[in-house]
Write a protein that holds these residues in place. Sequence first.
Motif, mmCIF file in Angstrom:
data_model
loop_
_atom_site.group_PDB
_atom_site.id
_atom_site.type_symbol
_atom_site.label_atom_id
_atom_site.label_comp_id
_atom_site.label_asym_id
_atom_site.label_seq_id
_atom_site.Cartn_x
_atom_site.Cartn_y
_atom_site.Cartn_z
ATOM 1 N N ALA A 5 -8.098 -64.789 -15.378
ATOM 2 C CA ALA A 5 -6.963 -64.532 -14.385
ATOM 3 C C ALA A 5 -5.555 -65.989 -13.788
ATOM 4 N N THR A 6 -5.023 -64.772 -13.576
ATOM 5 C CA THR A 6 -3.242 -65.729 -13.275
ATOM 6 C C THR A 6 -2.856 -65.585 -12.300
ATOM 7 N N VAL A 7 -2.690 -66.603 -11.290
ATOM 8 C CA VAL A 7 -2.149 -66.933 -10.046
ATOM 9 C C VAL A 7 -1.078 -67.011 -9.852
ATOM 10 N N ASP A 8 -0.229 -66.874 -9.162
ATOM 11 C CA ASP A 8 0.992 -66.842 -8.530
ATOM 12 C C ASP A 8 0.566 -68.497 -7.508
ATOM 13 N N GLU A 9 2.627 -68.404 -7.059
ATOM 14 C CA GLU A 9 2.546 -70.172 -6.160
ATOM 15 C C GLU A 9 1.706 -69.894 -5.456
ATOM 16 N N SER A 10 1.278 -68.922 -4.727
ATOM 17 C CA SER A 10 -0.051 -68.810 -3.922
ATOM 18 C C SER A 10 -1.049 -68.887 -3.910
ATOM 19 N N GLY A 11 -1.514 -69.002 -5.089
ATOM 20 C CA GLY A 11 -2.953 -68.705 -5.910
ATOM 21 C C GLY A 11 -3.667 -67.116 -5.827
ATOM 22 N N ARG A 12 -2.320 -66.033 -5.380
ATOM 23 C CA ARG A 12 -2.769 -64.824 -5.146
ATOM 24 C C ARG A 12 -3.277 -64.237 -6.683
ATOM 25 N N VAL A 13 -3.807 -63.901 -7.428
ATOM 26 C CA VAL A 13 -4.160 -63.407 -8.729
ATOM 27 C C VAL A 13 -2.874 -62.205 -8.788
ATOM 28 N N VAL A 14 -2.389 -62.256 -9.701
ATOM 29 C CA VAL A 14 -1.271 -61.555 -10.363
ATOM 30 C C VAL A 14 -1.667 -60.544 -11.572
ATOM 31 N N ARG A 15 -2.450 -60.891 -12.529
ATOM 32 C CA ARG A 15 -3.108 -60.395 -13.730
ATOM 33 C C ARG A 15 -4.177 -60.792 -14.064
#
Length: 495
Positions: A258-268
Amino acid sequence: MDHEKVNILLVDDQPAKLLAYEVILKDLGENLVIASSGREALEVLLKTEIAVILVDVCMPELDGFELAAMIREHPRFQKTAMIFISAIQVSDIDRLRGYEMGAVDYVPVPVVPEVLRAKIKVFAELYRKTRELERLNHELEDRVRARTAELESSTAKLRESEQRRSMAIAAGKMGSWDWDWISGDWMWDEGQYRIFGVSPESFEVNPANVQALLHPDDVDQLRKAIAEFNKGTRAYETEFRIVRPDGEVRWCVGTAAATVDESGRVVRVSGVTVDITERKRAEERQNLLAREVDHRAKNALALAQSIVRLTRADEVKAYVNAVEGRINALARVHTILSLSSWQGAELSKLIDEELAPYSLGDQIRLAGPEVQLMPATAQTLALALHELFTNSAKYGALSTRSGRLAIDWQVEDELLTLCWEESGGPLVMTPKSRGFGTRSLLASIESQLGGQAQFDWRAEGLLCRLEVPLTRKTATSAPGKFDTAGSAELQRASG
């Protein structure tokens, strides 16, 4: 040449082969580095940047597989191209092992110079382009920091594309995929379509269609993976089955990250799929073979145990000779069955093997058609024939040059009838006791095979009739003057 030279490591314990590789590869214009052992190769790798490693599979102390495993354990060399050279026939299992260790290709011996040069050139160029691309990426990353958000987005997509390309190169023959967690868009490469048995033109990649291709018993694996990523898991791996549109079931192993954004949310979520059907089948074949070997070994040991337990003799030497003869008979039929992959044995071959120890010239006459016996029948009949030959050589027609033996057999309605007729030997008298020979012959023919063993103790020589069903049905013999009780010992008294 106008390009930057790269280092190619040649690993072989034979100087002549190393020299041959140097001659073949010198026209590439690259730096050729020599190592005469696995340990020397490791020392070179720690000091030098290597683009391609050409390594011999068979080396003393540290072979090619072991060397590859050690190289892959080091973070610097996890993507270094390794080509195996093998002078022996490589099986599918060996190839799979090599690819698991990180090999990108195999080159058989004798080496075709043009082929070897072409393979090395491809990976050398790939290494050079990868290094150039890495340098360009670093320069690009420095510039995008001062540019607009739109340019940063474009740079990110380029980096993601490069990561997928590198993953495909490192993994070999597999499929890669990418799932935009936010928009729900999927991307499959050619390998992914090939594994699932669908085409990009006719198959729309979406959760419903992908789930429809999963084996019903493995659908929960997909749901579990999604749940794990929602809980914060960053990587996931599992084995699962797919059912292709044509109905074929394939085994796969899938890995996802998983790839996450700065907030730790999964984006990809990106991953790879590897078809491991052949490995699964190989494991099943190995397990089946192990069970079969265990079964046959137990059967052979049981027969040997019976031989040792039931053999009787007045002297140790006679006892040893009797046991050795019977076990050797078992070993001979085992060899015949092994040569046929345990499909069966010819009756004539069993008789020939028992005749081999004797120099009897024209004393024996054989007549009968070709008869293929099942393994269990062949083993049992071989021991019975051994008892008949042994006793005839000691006490009957084969104990004298004037004796004659005729063996005739025929098959009718899946019933093998074998007639053993002796003449011209010592005077025969009906034995008064039953020994191991008779007991084992009767037990094997009648109890194990459902047949009959019949003896006629004629003065001019023994007449024996064996009836053996080729299928496991009890044979019925016509009444006659034979001793159907079979209680007599296979011995004669000469007079």
